[in-house]
Write a protein that holds these residues in place. Structure first.
Motif, short mmCIF file in Angstrom:
data_model
loop_
_atom_site.label_atom_id
_atom_site.label_comp_id
_atom_site.label_asym_id
_atom_site.label_seq_id
_atom_site.Cartn_x
_atom_site.Cartn_y
_atom_site.Cartn_z
N THR A 40 4.93 -6.06 -5.85
CA THR A 40 6.04 -5.55 -5.04
C THR A 40 6.78 -4.43 -5.77
O THR A 40 7.19 -3.44 -5.15
CB THR A 40 7.02 -6.68 -4.69
OG1 THR A 40 6.32 -7.71 -4.00
CG2 THR A 40 8.17 -6.18 -3.83
N GLY A 43 4.47 -1.27 -5.55
CA GLY A 43 4.41 -0.74 -4.20
C GLY A 43 5.72 -0.11 -3.76
O GLY A 43 5.73 1.00 -3.19
N THR A 44 6.83 -0.78 -4.02
CA THR A 44 8.14 -0.26 -3.63
C THR A 44 8.46 1.01 -4.39
O THR A 44 8.98 1.99 -3.81
CB THR A 44 9.23 -1.32 -3.90
OG1 THR A 44 8.91 -2.52 -3.19
CG2 THR A 44 10.60 -0.82 -3.44
N LEU A 47 6.65 4.21 -2.89
CA LEU A 47 7.30 4.83 -1.74
C LEU A 47 8.65 5.45 -2.13
O LEU A 47 9.05 6.48 -1.60
CB LEU A 47 7.50 3.80 -0.63
CG LEU A 47 6.26 3.48 0.21
CD1 LEU A 47 6.62 2.58 1.38
CD2 LEU A 47 5.58 4.75 0.71
N LEU A 202 1.80 3.50 0.98
CA LEU A 202 1.45 2.96 2.30
C LEU A 202 0.33 1.95 2.19
O LEU A 202 0.28 0.96 2.93
CB LEU A 202 1.05 4.10 3.24
CG LEU A 202 2.19 5.04 3.67
CD1 LEU A 202 1.64 6.18 4.52
CD2 LEU A 202 3.28 4.28 4.42
N HIS A 204 -0.12 -0.05 -0.39
CA HIS A 204 0.55 -1.27 -0.85
C HIS A 204 1.34 -1.91 0.28
O HIS A 204 1.45 -3.14 0.35
CB HIS A 204 1.47 -0.95 -2.03
CG HIS A 204 0.77 -0.92 -3.35
ND1 HIS A 204 0.52 -2.06 -4.09
CD2 HIS A 204 0.25 0.11 -4.07
CE1 HIS A 204 -0.10 -1.73 -5.21
NE2 HIS A 204 -0.28 -0.43 -5.23
N ALA A 205 1.90 -1.08 1.17
CA ALA A 205 2.63 -1.64 2.32
C ALA A 205 1.68 -2.45 3.20
O ALA A 205 2.04 -3.51 3.71
CB ALA A 205 3.27 -0.51 3.14
N ILE A 210 5.59 -4.26 -0.25
CA ILE A 210 6.80 -3.44 -0.17
C ILE A 210 7.98 -4.32 0.23
O ILE A 210 7.90 -5.10 1.18
CB ILE A 210 6.66 -2.31 0.87
CG1 ILE A 210 5.43 -1.44 0.57
CG2 ILE A 210 7.92 -1.45 0.89
CD1 ILE A 210 5.53 -0.63 -0.68
N TRP A 212 11.30 -3.65 1.77
CA TRP A 212 11.97 -2.52 2.42
C TRP A 212 13.47 -2.49 2.15
O TRP A 212 14.06 -1.41 2.05
CB TRP A 212 11.70 -2.56 3.92
CG TRP A 212 10.23 -2.42 4.24
CD1 TRP A 212 9.35 -3.41 4.55
CD2 TRP A 212 9.47 -1.21 4.21
NE1 TRP A 212 8.08 -2.91 4.74
CE2 TRP A 212 8.13 -1.55 4.54
CE3 TRP A 212 9.78 0.13 3.96
CZ2 TRP A 212 7.11 -0.61 4.61
CZ3 TRP A 212 8.77 1.08 4.04
CH2 TRP A 212 7.45 0.71 4.35
#
Length: 265
Positions: A40, A43-44, A47, A202, A204-205, A210, A212
């Motif tokens: 996480t 991935g976060t 972005l 994206l 990883h989303a 992710i 958000w």
């Protein structure tokens, strides 16, 4: 915790604005320290980087600081490599422990490489200038292939760790194009980092990596942080900043690599 993440976004962006060191080198380890799951966190942060660097592309393009040909060669290697790496993570997705182990090991190694790039930056830059004539006469096609290969390396390591698009990418470009003006070098790498981090993020989303809400709170702190940090660029001597940042990255990198290697053994 929302306030803590806003502060984290501010602090990291402030340091990035002041020093130019890639945000992933600082943000991802900080998120791990704050208890965010490794997948996480990566991935976060990807972005987060895509959004924050997009504004940099607009500014650099306005000043004609982007070599789109070099950006294209890099992206030709990095974007497919990022997509393939995400697919590989998807295959391993059933085993969360394995994914976290791979990400931690990749993250630790990327931190150590970034620290080495910081420490030996001047030596490597001097080497590139001294031997510039050795490869400046290369056919454009061969230089493009070399850039493409660098893009593949960056695509894999950035997707796994969210680190490398800034520090490692800029250094690699300088070694390949030593006569490229610094502002154009930085602008080209930022332009390349946006599609790379966007595709990887994206991906990883799609894997559910992710958070958000976390992404939004980080971005709230990043905007004033980038602005204030940019105002202080050059105020603190580079000979103090670089060793301090490298030491921190080595400490964090070793703390991640050692347990990951022990688990593999």
């Amino acid at each position: 915790m929302e306030y803590a993440y806003i502060i984290a976004g501010f602090v990291v962006s402030f340091i990035v604005g002041m020093t130019g060191v890639g945000g992933g080198s600082l943000m991802t380890p900080l998120l791990l320290w704050m208890g965010v799951n490794p997948a996480t966190a990566v991935g976060t942060d990807l972005l987060y980087a895509a959004v924050t660097k997009s504004s940099g592309v607009v500014a650099h393009q306005r000043n004609r600081n982007i070599d789109w040909s070099i950006t294209g060669w890099l992206a030709l290697g990095s974007v497919p490599a990022a997509a393939i790496t995400v697919y590989a993570l998807h295959i391993l997705h059933a085993d969360t422990k394995t994914i976290n182990l791979v990400i931690k090991l990749s993250l630790g190694m990327a931190l150590l490489l970034t620290a080495a790039a910081l420490v030996f930056k001047q030596t490597l830059l001097a080497f590139a200038k001294k031997h510039a004539s050795d490869w400046l006469d290369l056919p454009q096609g061969k230089l493009g292939v070399a850039t493409f290969v660098v893009g593949i390396f960056l695509g894999v390591i950035v997707t796994l760790s969210s680190i490398g698009a800034g520090a490692l990418g800029t250094l690699a470009l300088f070694l390949l194009y030593p006569l490229l003006p610094t502002n154009r070098l930085v602008g080209t790498e930022i332009a390349h980092a946006v599609p790379l981090t966007l595709v990887a993020g994206l991906g990883h989303a799609g894997l559910g990596n992710i958070d958000w809400v976390l992404l939004g709170t980080l971005l709230i702190g990043s905007i004033p942080g980038i602005y204030l940090g940019s105002q202080l660029t050059g105020r603190i001597p580079d000979r103090w900043l670089r060793p301090a940042l490298a030491t921190m990255l080595v400490f964090v990198g070793v703390s991640m690599v050692k347990p990951a290697l022990a688990a593999l053994a």
